[in-house]
Design a protein around this motif. Structure first.
Motif, mmCIF file in Angstrom:
data_model
loop_
_atom_site.group_PDB
_atom_site.id
_atom_site.type_symbol
_atom_site.label_atom_id
_atom_site.label_comp_id
_atom_site.label_asym_id
_atom_site.label_seq_id
_atom_site.Cartn_x
_atom_site.Cartn_y
_atom_site.Cartn_z
ATOM 1 N N GLY A 95 13.791 -1.905 2.659
ATOM 2 C CA GLY A 95 14.791 -1.291 1.796
ATOM 3 C C GLY A 95 14.588 0.195 1.663
ATOM 4 O O GLY A 95 13.676 0.775 2.254
ATOM 5 N N SER A 96 15.453 0.837 0.880
ATOM 6 C CA SER A 96 15.364 2.282 0.690
ATOM 7 C C SER A 96 14.121 2.622 -0.121
ATOM 8 O O SER A 96 13.967 2.139 -1.245
ATOM 9 C CB SER A 96 16.611 2.793 -0.035
ATOM 10 O OG SER A 96 17.770 2.599 0.748
ATOM 11 N N PRO A 97 13.234 3.443 0.435
ATOM 12 C CA PRO A 97 12.046 3.833 -0.325
ATOM 13 C C PRO A 97 12.423 4.860 -1.399
ATOM 14 O O PRO A 97 13.468 5.488 -1.295
ATOM 15 C CB PRO A 97 11.144 4.445 0.747
ATOM 16 C CG PRO A 97 12.094 4.941 1.796
ATOM 17 C CD PRO A 97 13.255 4.000 1.778
ATOM 18 N N PRO A 98 11.564 5.000 -2.420
ATOM 19 C CA PRO A 98 10.329 4.230 -2.619
ATOM 20 C C PRO A 98 10.624 2.860 -3.218
ATOM 21 O O PRO A 98 11.583 2.694 -3.951
ATOM 22 C CB PRO A 98 9.551 5.110 -3.586
ATOM 23 C CG PRO A 98 10.606 5.818 -4.381
ATOM 24 C CD PRO A 98 11.742 6.063 -3.435
ATOM 25 N N ILE A 99 9.764 1.907 -2.880
ATOM 26 C CA ILE A 99 9.881 0.553 -3.410
ATOM 27 C C ILE A 99 8.701 0.302 -4.346
ATOM 28 O O ILE A 99 7.560 0.571 -3.992
ATOM 29 C CB ILE A 99 9.901 -0.489 -2.279
ATOM 30 C CG1 ILE A 99 11.136 -0.278 -1.399
ATOM 31 C CG2 ILE A 99 9.897 -1.903 -2.841
ATOM 32 C CD1 ILE A 99 11.191 -1.189 -0.197
ATOM 33 N N SER A 100 8.990 -0.192 -5.541
ATOM 34 C CA SER A 100 7.934 -0.492 -6.507
ATOM 35 C C SER A 100 7.693 -2.003 -6.541
ATOM 36 O O SER A 100 8.606 -2.799 -6.278
ATOM 37 C CB SER A 100 8.313 0.005 -7.909
ATOM 38 O OG SER A 100 9.516 -0.609 -8.346
ATOM 39 N N TYR A 101 6.459 -2.380 -6.865
ATOM 40 C CA TYR A 101 6.072 -3.791 -6.847
ATOM 41 C C TYR A 101 5.441 -4.182 -8.181
ATOM 42 O O TYR A 101 4.770 -3.364 -8.827
ATOM 43 C CB TYR A 101 5.067 -4.061 -5.725
ATOM 44 C CG TYR A 101 5.601 -3.790 -4.338
ATOM 45 C CD1 TYR A 101 6.317 -4.764 -3.646
ATOM 46 C CD2 TYR A 101 5.400 -2.563 -3.720
ATOM 47 C CE1 TYR A 101 6.806 -4.530 -2.370
ATOM 48 C CE2 TYR A 101 5.888 -2.307 -2.443
ATOM 49 C CZ TYR A 101 6.584 -3.295 -1.772
ATOM 50 O OH TYR A 101 7.071 -3.052 -0.511
ATOM 51 N N ARG A 102 5.646 -5.447 -8.561
ATOM 52 C CA ARG A 102 4.973 -6.026 -9.728
ATOM 53 C C ARG A 102 4.486 -7.422 -9.365
ATOM 54 O O ARG A 102 5.094 -8.120 -8.558
ATOM 55 C CB ARG A 102 5.921 -6.103 -10.933
ATOM 56 C CG ARG A 102 6.395 -4.754 -11.435
ATOM 57 C CD ARG A 102 7.014 -4.863 -12.830
ATOM 58 N NE ARG A 102 8.131 -5.796 -12.886
ATOM 59 C CZ ARG A 102 8.729 -6.165 -14.023
ATOM 60 N NH1 ARG A 102 8.293 -5.688 -15.187
ATOM 61 N NH2 ARG A 102 9.758 -7.004 -14.000
#
Length: 287
Positions: free
Chosen positions: A168-175
């Motif tokens: 996907g379009s960066p930036p990608i955040s994660y949890r």
């Protein structure tokens, strides 16, 4: 007749080299916003022809501007908004592709690669090819969890980690969560990796991650099951060696010569000694 033959040979050579120097590209390139894209422009180098000039230009809103120019004096990026974001291979003969980094939405447009070659007789050949570049925003894809070796069943005390990957379009955040993706779950923290320096049996459970990009809704991965087995080797050894009861250590010694048994009990922090003889104990008298 000899002159005519020479002309024919020259024309055939020119046509042949002209075909070899054709530029190859594609009709359209789709790039992800804040990502990177390569606009191809390649040819087969031909002996006797030297690349003199390379020029990349872009057309947007009926306006054409030169982005990049390479000539005998070096490389030149002529549009300030592209400085630090575009480059062309330097040491790959026949490859004049344009790399655009950190794509912005206004980068969409028609990109033209133009190359001029000089032959050994100083004649010039000019070729160009145009490619449409489309910049789009892409929502984060469904993330995938990857486990480091040796897998998801590990003994207590071992280290382990899980990584979360999504496009996907960066930036990608994660949890990261503990529980079921479709049910109640405990939020553990953020970052693309979830790590345990030293696993405990209580770490056994179901885990999943969530990815969110600049566009679209957050996406959750499938759940994975982590199983922690047993106890660390050193801890098990300490608990199974000897007899340890409430801080006391007992030792029984049998003395064959005197037929007496001695039991020594060492509590912490004092020491108590008891002695049991096989002979009866009674008052002593002098003889």
């Amino acid at each position: 007749m000899g002159e005519v033959e020479r002309i024919v040979v020259f024309v055939m050579t020119f046509i042949s080299c002209n075909a070899l120097l054709d530029l190859s590209s594609v009709h359209q390139v789709t790039g992800t916003w804040m990502g990177s894209a390569t606009v191809p422009c390649t040819y087969v180098p031909s002996e006797g022809f030297t690349q003199q000039t390379l020029r990349w230009s872009v057309e947007r809103d009926s306006s054409i501007a030169t982005i990049f120019r390479r000539d005998g004096s070096g490389d030149h990026i002529l549009l300030s908004k592209f400085r630090g974001r575009v480059s062309v291979p330097k040491h790959s003969p026949g490859d004049a592709s344009l790399l655009i980094q950190n794509l912005e939405m206004p980068d969409s447009g028609h990109y033209t690669c133009q190359i001029i070659w000089r032959s050994t007789d100083n004649s010039l050949i000019t070729k160009e090819v145009t490619t449409t570049v489309k910049v789009v925003k892409v929502a984060a894809t469904k993330p995938i969890i990857r486990a480091a070796e040796p897998g998801l069943t590990l003994p207590a005390g071992a280290s382990a980690s899980l990584s979360c990957e999504a496009g996907g379009s960066p930036p990608i955040s994660y949890r990261w969560f503990r529980g079921a993706p479709a049910g109640p779950a405990e939020l553990l923290g953020g970052g693309a990796e979830l790590a345990w320096p030293s696993l405990r049996p209580s770490d056994s459970g179901t885990y999943f991650c969530e990815a969110r990009g600049r566009a679209g809704a957050a996406q959750r991965s499938d759940a994975v099951r982590l199983t922690v087995t047993g106890l660390p080797t050193t801890t098990a050894a300490l608990q199974t060696s000897g007899g340890t009861t409430e801080g006391h250590h007992s030792t029984t010694v049998q003395d064959d010569s005197s037929d007496k048994e001695h039991t020594v009990t060492d509590p912490v922090p004092t020491t108590q000694v008891s002695r049991r003889d096989t002979a009866p104990v009674g008052p002593f008298t002098d003889t």
